[in-house]
Design a protein around this motif. Structure first.
Motif, mmCIF file in Angstrom:
data_model
loop_
_atom_site.group_PDB
_atom_site.id
_atom_site.type_symbol
_atom_site.label_atom_id
_atom_site.label_comp_id
_atom_site.label_asym_id
_atom_site.label_seq_id
_atom_site.Cartn_x
_atom_site.Cartn_y
_atom_site.Cartn_z
ATOM 1 N N MET A 1 -45.367 29.852 18.004
ATOM 2 C CA MET A 1 -44.105 29.575 17.329
ATOM 3 C C MET A 1 -43.682 30.784 16.486
ATOM 4 O O MET A 1 -44.521 31.539 15.989
ATOM 5 N N SER A 3 -40.215 32.254 13.748
ATOM 6 C CA SER A 3 -38.982 31.941 13.025
ATOM 7 C C SER A 3 -37.856 32.830 13.513
ATOM 8 O O SER A 3 -38.063 34.015 13.808
ATOM 9 N N THR A 19 -34.690 28.545 12.078
ATOM 10 C CA THR A 19 -35.415 27.528 12.828
ATOM 11 C C THR A 19 -36.718 28.091 13.382
ATOM 12 O O THR A 19 -36.948 29.299 13.377
ATOM 13 N N GLU A 20 -37.571 27.203 13.862
ATOM 14 C CA GLU A 20 -38.826 27.573 14.517
ATOM 15 C C GLU A 20 -38.667 27.391 16.020
ATOM 16 O O GLU A 20 -38.172 26.353 16.484
ATOM 17 N N LEU A 21 -39.065 28.409 16.764
ATOM 18 C CA LEU A 21 -38.929 28.379 18.212
ATOM 19 C C LEU A 21 -40.270 28.676 18.875
ATOM 20 O O LEU A 21 -41.129 29.329 18.280
ATOM 21 N N ASP A 22 -40.411 28.227 20.100
ATOM 22 C CA ASP A 22 -41.601 28.507 20.894
ATOM 23 C C ASP A 22 -41.349 29.726 21.767
ATOM 24 O O ASP A 22 -40.221 29.994 22.177
ATOM 25 N N ASP A 23 -42.410 30.462 22.084
ATOM 26 C CA ASP A 23 -42.270 31.650 22.918
ATOM 27 C C ASP A 23 -41.599 31.358 24.260
ATOM 28 O O ASP A 23 -40.953 32.236 24.846
ATOM 29 N N THR A 24 -41.740 30.136 24.748
ATOM 30 C CA THR A 24 -41.122 29.794 26.030
ATOM 31 C C THR A 24 -39.598 29.809 25.957
ATOM 32 O O THR A 24 -38.925 29.839 26.993
ATOM 33 N N ALA A 25 -39.047 29.790 24.734
ATOM 34 C CA ALA A 25 -37.591 29.820 24.570
ATOM 35 C C ALA A 25 -37.019 31.224 24.715
ATOM 36 O O ALA A 25 -35.812 31.387 24.893
ATOM 37 N N SER A 100 -35.252 37.718 14.055
ATOM 38 C CA SER A 100 -36.280 36.858 14.626
ATOM 39 C C SER A 100 -37.629 37.562 14.484
ATOM 40 O O SER A 100 -37.680 38.782 14.375
ATOM 41 N N ARG A 102 -39.806 37.471 16.870
ATOM 42 C CA ARG A 102 -40.200 37.840 18.224
ATOM 43 C C ARG A 102 -38.956 38.140 19.057
ATOM 44 O O ARG A 102 -37.904 37.529 18.863
#
Length: 327
Positions: A1, A3, A19-25, A100, A102
């Protein structure tokens, strides 16, 4: 995850949140970068506030700049651990950007971070400083030299203007800084400005040809400011135009171009080819000292970038806003 600031399309305008996102996004790309610092630019502020339709697709992570370290790569030019910088290429508009922790990117868009700069310093410079360097390169390539007179810089307290003053001064030019903030005269002179003029002298309609004052100019405003800068440029001079903070219109005359041989040099930073980018960053590494970088930049957190966008649109920010994406 990780930010990130995420902009989603809403019925009443863009919906913006940290927001918090997953690497798959993450979007497609052949290089993944762990972002250390980003910046808040005028274009980012337009995207976040929705003041202009900068975002081409939703959802979008804004941020046209980033500095970080490669963590995965399928690109021949980049290996794990490489320190890189990205400016432009539609990032933050049509491809997820740097506000971000990432980013997944096209490796062709990256350049190596100069060893002279930390990741924070590279983002204190950012697209604004890189654009300023492109403008200085354009004037020098046209043959403008310090012995021909002062170079005018509009939007002098902004990011492009601030770095342009420092680079021009280092190159031996006298610099006239145009600003609407007379209280910032000491700041501008500290960067190397030799003359301070009131921005109001440039931002209203003027005569097609005016008194010859400048060997050249770097204009970040467009509209009447660009027209007046050209009308005041000496015979054979040049104006490097890179911004539209006053407006996108060009309400002027060809008189300076055809009667004084003044050249209008358009400077694009978004899609500039890699050799030009490398030259611009090489000038910055050579000519921009740490004191100038520190004077230009102020740090904010990733979450604070949302509110800061409105302040940047209002024109009350001096210099550069560096975003610590991990804070």
């Amino acid at each position: 995850m990780f930010s990130a600031i995420l902009i989603e399309k809403g019925d009443a305008g863009p919906q913006v949140a940290l927001t918090e996102l997953d690497d798959t996004a993450l979007p497609a790309g052949d290089v993944t970068v762990t972002v250390e610092y980003s910046t808040l630019n005028y274009k980012d502020a337009l995207a976040i506030t929705g003041k202009s339709p900068v975002v081409r697709k939703f959802p979008m992570v804004p941020g046209i700049d980033l500095a970080g370290v490669v963590t995965t790569s399928d690109h021949a030019d980049w290996s794990i651990g490489d320190a890189v910088v990205l400016n432009g290429w539609g990032v933050g508009e049509s491809h997820w950007g740097g506000l971000s922790q990432r980013a997944r990117l096209n490796g062709d868009w990256l350049v190596p971070r100069p060893a002279e700069f930390s990741a924070r310093q590279a983002m204190a410079i950012g697209t604004a400083g890189y654009t300023a360097s492109l403008c200085v390169d354009a004037l020098l390539a046209h043959g403008i030299t310090p012995d021909q007179g002062e170079v005018l810089v509009t939007g002098a307290t902004g990011g492009v203007g601030s770095v342009a003053i420092a680079l021009l001064s280092k190159a031996g030019f006298g610099v006239a800084a145009a600003t609407g903030k007379p209280g910032e005269a000491a700041y501008l002179k500290g960067l190397g400005a030799s003359t301070i003029i009131d921005r109001a002298e440039l931002t209203a309609a003027g005569k097609p040809l005016q008194k010859e004052r400048w060997a050249g100019a770097i204009d970040t405003l467009g509209s009447h400011a660009l027209v007046n800068a050209a009308a005041q440029t000496r015979y054979g001079g040049a104006v490097a135009a890179c911004g539209l903070a006053q407006g996108m219109d060009l309400p002027g005359s060809v008189a300076p171009l055809i009667l004084r041989g003044v050249a209008l040099l358009g400077v694009d930073s978004v899609m500039a080819p890699k050799p030009r980018r490398l030259d611009a960053w090489a000038r910055l590494a050579r000519d921009l000292d740490a004191d100038a970088i520190d004077a230009i930049a102020r740090d904010i957190t990733l979450g604070a970038a949302i509110d800061a966008a409105g302040t940047l649109i209002d024109g009350t920010v001096r210099g550069r806003l560096v975003v610590d994406v991990n804070n």
